[in-house]
Design an enzyme around this catalytic site. Structure first.
Site, PDB file in Angstrom:
ATOM      1  NE  ARG A  17     -26.004  11.389  12.319  1.00 27.25           N
ATOM      2  CZ  ARG A  17     -27.059  11.335  13.130  1.00 27.25           C
ATOM      3  NH1 ARG A  17     -27.080  10.472  14.140  1.00 27.25           N
ATOM      4  NH2 ARG A  17     -28.085  12.141  12.944  1.00 27.25           N
ATOM      5  NE  ARG A  21      -2.922   3.458   1.505  1.00 26.82           N
ATOM      6  CZ  ARG A  21      -3.343   2.306   0.969  1.00 26.82           C
ATOM      7  NH1 ARG A  21      -3.648   1.294   1.759  1.00 26.82           N
ATOM      8  NH2 ARG A  21      -3.446   2.166  -0.316  1.00 26.82           N
ATOM      9  CG  HIS A  68      -7.738   4.326   0.924  1.00 27.98           C
ATOM     10  ND1 HIS A  68      -8.956   3.731   1.087  1.00 27.98           N
ATOM     11  CD2 HIS A  68      -6.849   3.335   0.684  1.00 27.98           C
ATOM     12  CE1 HIS A  68      -8.820   2.417   0.931  1.00 27.98           C
ATOM     13  NE2 HIS A  68      -7.558   2.160   0.684  1.00 27.98           N
ATOM     14  CG  MET A 100      -7.134   2.465   7.031  1.00 23.79           C
ATOM     15  SD  MET A 100      -6.191   2.772   5.523  1.00 23.79           S
ATOM     16  CE  MET A 100      -7.450   2.563   4.287  1.00 23.79           C
ATOM     17  N   GLY A 101      -5.029   0.398  10.006  1.00 24.78           N
ATOM     18  CA  GLY A 101      -3.994  -0.148  10.887  1.00 24.78           C
ATOM     19  C   GLY A 101      -3.913  -1.657  10.895  1.00 24.78           C
ATOM     20  NE  ARG A 102      -2.338  -4.497   5.953  1.00 26.45           N
ATOM     21  CZ  ARG A 102      -2.980  -4.827   4.830  1.00 26.45           C
ATOM     22  NH1 ARG A 102      -3.960  -5.682   4.854  1.00 26.45           N
ATOM     23  NH2 ARG A 102      -2.614  -4.282   3.684  1.00 26.45           N
ATOM     24  CG  ASP A 122      -1.023  -0.805   8.690  1.00 28.50           C
ATOM     25  OD1 ASP A 122      -1.830   0.145   8.600  1.00 28.50           O
ATOM     26  OD2 ASP A 122      -0.992  -1.749   7.871  1.00 28.50           O
ATOM     27  N   GLY A 132       0.826  -1.209   0.000  1.00 25.42           N
ATOM     28  CA  GLY A 132       0.000   0.000   0.000  1.00 25.42           C
ATOM     29  C   GLY A 132       0.856   1.253   0.000  1.00 25.42           C
ATOM     30  CD  GLU A 173      -7.998  -1.559   8.840  1.00 24.90           C
ATOM     31  OE1 GLU A 173      -8.842  -1.273   7.984  1.00 24.90           O
ATOM     32  OE2 GLU A 173      -6.786  -1.680   8.577  1.00 24.90           O
TER      33      GLU A 173
HETATM   34  O1  F6P Z   1      -1.446  -1.633   5.295  1.00 22.02           O
HETATM   35  C1  F6P Z   1      -1.886  -0.350   4.992  1.00 22.02           C
HETATM   36  C2  F6P Z   1      -3.388  -0.288   4.885  1.00 22.02           C
HETATM   37  O2  F6P Z   1      -3.730   1.067   4.641  1.00 22.02           O
HETATM   38  C3  F6P Z   1      -4.132  -0.841   6.092  1.00 22.02           C
HETATM   39  O3  F6P Z   1      -4.136   0.036   7.188  1.00 22.02           O
HETATM   40  C4  F6P Z   1      -5.491  -1.075   5.468  1.00 22.02           C
HETATM   41  O4  F6P Z   1      -6.178  -2.097   6.138  1.00 22.02           O
HETATM   42  C5  F6P Z   1      -5.149  -1.523   4.078  1.00 22.02           C
HETATM   43  O5  F6P Z   1      -3.849  -1.053   3.801  1.00 22.02           O
HETATM   44  C6  F6P Z   1      -6.107  -1.032   3.016  1.00 22.02           C
HETATM   45  O6  F6P Z   1      -5.720  -1.580   1.817  1.00 22.02           O
HETATM   46  P1  F6P Z   1      -6.375  -1.175   0.412  1.00 22.02           P
HETATM   47  O7  F6P Z   1      -5.617   0.017  -0.095  1.00 22.02           O
HETATM   48  O8  F6P Z   1      -6.141  -2.374  -0.424  1.00 22.02           O
HETATM   49  O9  F6P Z   1      -7.815  -0.854   0.660  1.00 22.02           O
END
Ligand code: F6P
Length: 359
Positions: free
Chosen positions: A260, A269, A266, A183-185, A141, A11, A233
């Site tokens: 809410r 990112r 994204h 995010m963060g897995r 992450d 990513g 997440e």
């Molecule tokens: O590993 C980076 C990350 O942004 C995670 O935090 C997120 O779960 C995943 O990639 C999202 O991936 P994609 O861009 O495939 O939706």
């Protein structure tokens, strides 16, 4: 004259362009050539490999702060380790990678990737035996073992902080709560850091079990009737399915707490690369070039206790929690999580943030 290849995989995140530009600049000053491999392993496996030669005009300094990867990270459905493994083409893929690397006649490859890419590189290290492999860790992450910093994390925390700062204003106007999914897995670092920055009322991360009744109690007894609950997440709620923020939101609604949900997705990112990420990019670029000059290979740049150095990929791989990759048969990745000793956990608790059942 050495010939250096740069490749970004996995990513994207902010800071990739800064590190690419700094590598080019540092290499040029050493009299080395730099080529950029386009689209990660997909471009590398193409015949001929898709590469661009860098010069002073290729990636101007003023563009180096922008998010995304100037070299791209790979197209959807592209040929990469994951799609090759899933379609039984792994041997073909490995052969092709080796062939392309031979064709490019690189002295060194700088691979800028996350824990998946770094684990893959180590587990398939034979592919890189004819050159020096130097890795630079990047991810929002912060789940890469043996480094206290990764490219893109600081900007992601800033992006998430700015997103929540705005929501806090409308939350106050309407006397309600926002459940924000980060995010963060499976790693809670992004939520934990941004949560402390914004003064979240609760931060739920995968590493810590929480009790939804205690969360509700915490919100009902909060000193304000508005605020933000950050939900990573990777959390789950037994007996419930769907997006974590939706699950928590439904529970709050059932308890009469107006709320809410919000999903920055994204936007975490992207965003102008922060000064901290740019400085890190310069440090990692310099460290990677020094590693090449010192004939190192199979190493990763890392920051530990403020010192920037290289660590071996073998150490990286064995230092983390090695888990099976759900997407790639037979592949394992080395992961890092929020440690129970992380000082931010105590700070959050002492600031009245509900973190779950930490004791
Ligand atoms: O590993 C980076 C990350 O942004 C995670 O935090 C997120 O779960 C995943 O990639 C999202 O991936 P994609 O861009 O495939 O939706």
């Amino acid at each position: 004259m050495k010939k250096i290849g740069i490749m970004t995989t996995g990513g994207d995140c902010s800071g990739l362009n800064t590190v690419i530009q700094r590598i080019y600049r540092g290499a040029a000053l050493r009299g080395w050539r730099t080529v950029g491999i386009l689209d990660g392993t997909d471009g590398l496996c193409s015949t001929p490999p898709r590469v661009i030669e860098f010069n002073n005009e290729t990636l101007p300094i003023e563009c180096a702060r922008m998010a995304g990867s100037f070299l791209h990270n790979g197209r959807p459905q592209a040929l990469n380790f994951e799609t090759a493994a899933q379609t039984g083409r792994l041997q073909h893929f490995n052969r092709q990678l080796r062939k392309s690397l031979n064709e490019l006649k690189l002295d060194a490859l700088i691979l800028i990737g996350g824990n998946g890419s770094l684990s893959l590189a180590w587990c398939n290290r034979d592919i890189y035996s004819g050159l020096q492999l130097i890795c630079i860790p990047k991810t929002i992450d912060m789940d890469i073992p043996l480094t206290d910093k990764t490219i893109g994390f600081n900007t992601a925390v800033q992006q998430l902080t700015s997103f929540c700062d705005q929501l806090m204003l409308t939350a106050r106007s309407h006397h309600r709560w926002f459940v924000v999914q980060t995010m963060g897995r499976d790693c809670g670092q992004l939520a934990l850091n941004a949560g402390i920055a914004i003064g979240a009322s609760a931060i739920l991360i995968p590493e810590i079990k929480f009790d939804v009744h205690k969360l509700i109690d915490h919100i009902l007894h909060a000193p304000r009737d508005y605020g933000i609950i950050l939900v990573s997440e990777g959390i789950s709620l037994r007996g419930h399915s769907g997006r974590p923020a939706d699950m928590i939101s439904r529970k709050l609604t059932a308890a009469g707490i107006p709320n809410r949900t919000a999903y920055p997705e994204h936007t975490q990112r992207v965003g102008d690369t922060t000064a901290a990420d740019r400085i890190l990019a310069a440090r990692f670029a310099d460290c990677a070039l020094n590693a090449i000059a010192n004939n190192e290979t199979y190493v990763m740049t890392a920051v530990h206790d403020c010192e920037c150095k290289t660590v071996s990929l073998e150490e990286f791989f064995s230092a983390g929690y090695v888990t099976a990759d759900p997407n790639i048969p037979d592949l394992q990745t080395s992961d890092a999580y929020v440690s129970p000793d992380d000082p931010l956990l105590d700070i959050a608790t002492n600031m009245g943030i509900y973190l779950g059942e930490t004791k």
